[in-house]
Design a protein around this motif. Sequence first.
Motif, PDB file in Angstrom:
ATOM      1  N   ASN A 148       0.808  -1.216   0.000  1.00 18.18           N
ATOM      2  CA  ASN A 148       0.000   0.000   0.000  1.00 18.18           C
ATOM      3  C   ASN A 148       0.846   1.273   0.000  1.00 18.18           C
ATOM      4  OD1 ASN A 148      -2.380  -1.446  -0.015  1.00 18.18           O
ATOM      5  ND2 ASN A 148      -2.531  -1.488   2.210  1.00 18.18           N
ATOM      6  N   GLU A 149       2.080   1.173   0.476  1.00 16.49           N
ATOM      7  CA  GLU A 149       2.957   2.343   0.542  1.00 16.49           C
ATOM      8  C   GLU A 149       3.819   2.504  -0.707  1.00 16.49           C
ATOM      9  OE1 GLU A 149       5.185   2.404   4.316  1.00 16.49           O
ATOM     10  OE2 GLU A 149       3.743   0.886   5.014  1.00 16.49           O
ATOM     11  N   ILE A 150       4.039   1.425  -1.432  1.00  7.94           N
ATOM     12  CA  ILE A 150       4.924   1.444  -2.596  1.00  7.94           C
ATOM     13  C   ILE A 150       4.208   2.135  -3.757  1.00  7.94           C
ATOM     14  CG2 ILE A 150       6.179   0.033  -4.265  1.00  7.94           C
ATOM     15  CD1 ILE A 150       6.383  -2.126  -2.034  1.00  7.94           C
ATOM     16  N   LYS A 151       4.867   3.151  -4.338  1.00 12.02           N
ATOM     17  CA  LYS A 151       4.246   3.905  -5.433  1.00 12.02           C
ATOM     18  C   LYS A 151       4.625   3.379  -6.809  1.00 12.02           C
ATOM     19  CE  LYS A 151       3.017   8.157  -5.069  1.00 12.02           C
ATOM     20  NZ  LYS A 151       3.078   9.638  -4.936  1.00 12.02           N
ATOM     21  N   GLY A 152       5.739   2.658  -6.888  1.00 12.75           N
ATOM     22  CA  GLY A 152       6.157   2.160  -8.197  1.00 12.75           C
ATOM     23  C   GLY A 152       7.480   1.451  -8.131  1.00 12.75           C
ATOM     24  N   ILE A 153       8.029   1.213  -9.309  1.00 11.77           N
ATOM     25  CA  ILE A 153       9.331   0.563  -9.407  1.00 11.77           C
ATOM     26  C   ILE A 153      10.292   1.504 -10.125  1.00 11.77           C
ATOM     27  CG2 ILE A 153       8.437  -1.785  -9.304  1.00 11.77           C
ATOM     28  CD1 ILE A 153       8.698  -1.972 -12.330  1.00 11.77           C
ATOM     29  N   ILE A 154      11.554   1.361  -9.782  1.00 14.46           N
ATOM     30  CA  ILE A 154      12.597   2.204 -10.373  1.00 14.46           C
ATOM     31  C   ILE A 154      13.825   1.354 -10.652  1.00 14.46           C
ATOM     32  CG2 ILE A 154      13.494   2.900  -8.099  1.00 14.46           C
ATOM     33  CD1 ILE A 154      14.141   5.658  -9.395  1.00 14.46           C
ATOM     34  N   GLY A 155      14.480   1.662 -11.743  1.00 16.06           N
ATOM     35  CA  GLY A 155      15.749   1.035 -12.074  1.00 16.06           C
ATOM     36  C   GLY A 155      16.654   2.080 -12.685  1.00 16.06           C
ATOM     37  N   ILE A 156      17.926   1.802 -12.698  1.00 13.59           N
ATOM     38  CA  ILE A 156      18.897   2.685 -13.345  1.00 13.59           C
ATOM     39  C   ILE A 156      19.667   1.829 -14.327  1.00 13.59           C
ATOM     40  CG2 ILE A 156      20.926   4.153 -13.032  1.00 13.59           C
ATOM     41  CD1 ILE A 156      19.906   4.744 -10.199  1.00 13.59           C
ATOM     42  N   THR A 157      19.743   2.305 -15.569  1.00 20.98           N
ATOM     43  CA  THR A 157      20.403   1.513 -16.600  1.00 20.98           C
ATOM     44  C   THR A 157      21.019   2.402 -17.663  1.00 20.98           C
ATOM     45  OG1 THR A 157      20.097  -0.306 -18.179  1.00 20.98           O
ATOM     46  CG2 THR A 157      18.305   1.289 -18.004  1.00 20.98           C
ATOM     47  N   SER A 158      21.965   1.851 -18.381  1.00 26.92           N
ATOM     48  CA  SER A 158      22.485   2.520 -19.571  1.00 26.92           C
ATOM     49  C   SER A 158      21.951   1.824 -20.824  1.00 26.92           C
ATOM     50  CB  SER A 158      24.018   2.532 -19.556  1.00 26.92           C
ATOM     51  OG  SER A 158      24.512   1.221 -19.566  1.00 26.92           O
ATOM     52  N   LEU A 159      21.118   0.810 -20.631  1.00 26.08           N
ATOM     53  CA  LEU A 159      20.518   0.068 -21.744  1.00 26.08           C
ATOM     54  C   LEU A 159      19.008   0.247 -21.697  1.00 26.08           C
ATOM     55  CD1 LEU A 159      22.514  -3.262 -21.223  1.00 26.08           C
ATOM     56  CD2 LEU A 159      23.056  -1.430 -22.827  1.00 26.08           C
ATOM     57  N   SER A 160      18.525   1.361 -22.233  1.00 21.95           N
ATOM     58  CA  SER A 160      17.103   1.664 -22.101  1.00 21.95           C
ATOM     59  C   SER A 160      16.293   1.396 -23.368  1.00 21.95           C
ATOM     60  CB  SER A 160      16.922   3.119 -21.668  1.00 21.95           C
ATOM     61  OG  SER A 160      17.480   3.990 -22.626  1.00 21.95           O
ATOM     62  N   GLN A 161      16.933   0.913 -24.425  1.00 18.27           N
ATOM     63  CA  GLN A 161      16.189   0.620 -25.643  1.00 18.27           C
ATOM     64  C   GLN A 161      15.155  -0.463 -25.370  1.00 18.27           C
ATOM     65  OE1 GLN A 161      19.235  -0.121 -28.694  1.00 18.27           O
ATOM     66  NE2 GLN A 161      17.970   1.146 -30.029  1.00 18.27           N
ATOM     67  N   GLY A 162      13.936  -0.248 -25.816  1.00 15.17           N
ATOM     68  CA  GLY A 162      12.872  -1.223 -25.629  1.00 15.17           C
ATOM     69  C   GLY A 162      12.141  -1.097 -24.311  1.00 15.17           C
ATOM     70  N   ALA A 163      12.620  -0.229 -23.428  1.00 15.02           N
ATOM     71  CA  ALA A 163      11.998  -0.090 -22.107  1.00 15.02           C
ATOM     72  C   ALA A 163      10.565   0.418 -22.221  1.00 15.02           C
ATOM     73  CB  ALA A 163      12.827   0.837 -21.226  1.00 15.02           C
TER      74      ALA A 163
END
Length: 184
Positions: free
Chosen positions: A113-128
């Motif tokens: 209930n507290e989590i608003k979303g997901i996050i990642g950090i990448t240098s490979l963002s094609q297709g995301a």
Amino acid sequence: MRNYLLDVWNIIDPIYYTCSRLHSVSENDQKNSNNTLFRVRLTNYLGNDVVLQDGTIIHKHDLLLKIHLHNVKILNELRKTDNQFKKALYIYHEIKRGLPMLANYISLHEKSNEIKGIIGITSLSQGANKLGFEVFDIKNTYYRTYKKYAISPMNFIANTSIKAPVYLLMSKNKLINTYHFSRI
């Protein structure tokens, strides 16, 4: 040289996993079941406010589920091919396969209930974008530079060019509405 570094990384990875408070996301949330490429932990967002396409606003200090890819697992699998297209396709399909399990994981989490979303950090963002992620630049120059160099050993081993890292974000609602499956 790359194979040697990957062998060393294979030895160090379990120690990193233990020390970094990461949890593997797997089918049915059992340790011995089919693991995805996702490793996760809770984090408080520290970037600038972001408005996602579905209207979700991520503010500083909001609770997010930070996703890490199991890079050693990926690189061990990708050792078998030099074809860059096949490598990208493998990663794309493995992430797509893991997203329903990630949706299930987050919906069953004690702090769901507290989590608003997901996050990642990448240098490979094609297709995301095709997977439902939204791509945002990292505004803080120092943090972006730090992440660029932190990611560079993996890029060296994978034989890929070094690009500026970006945030990948997806709201919890979008993740669950798009990928959630029920346990039957």
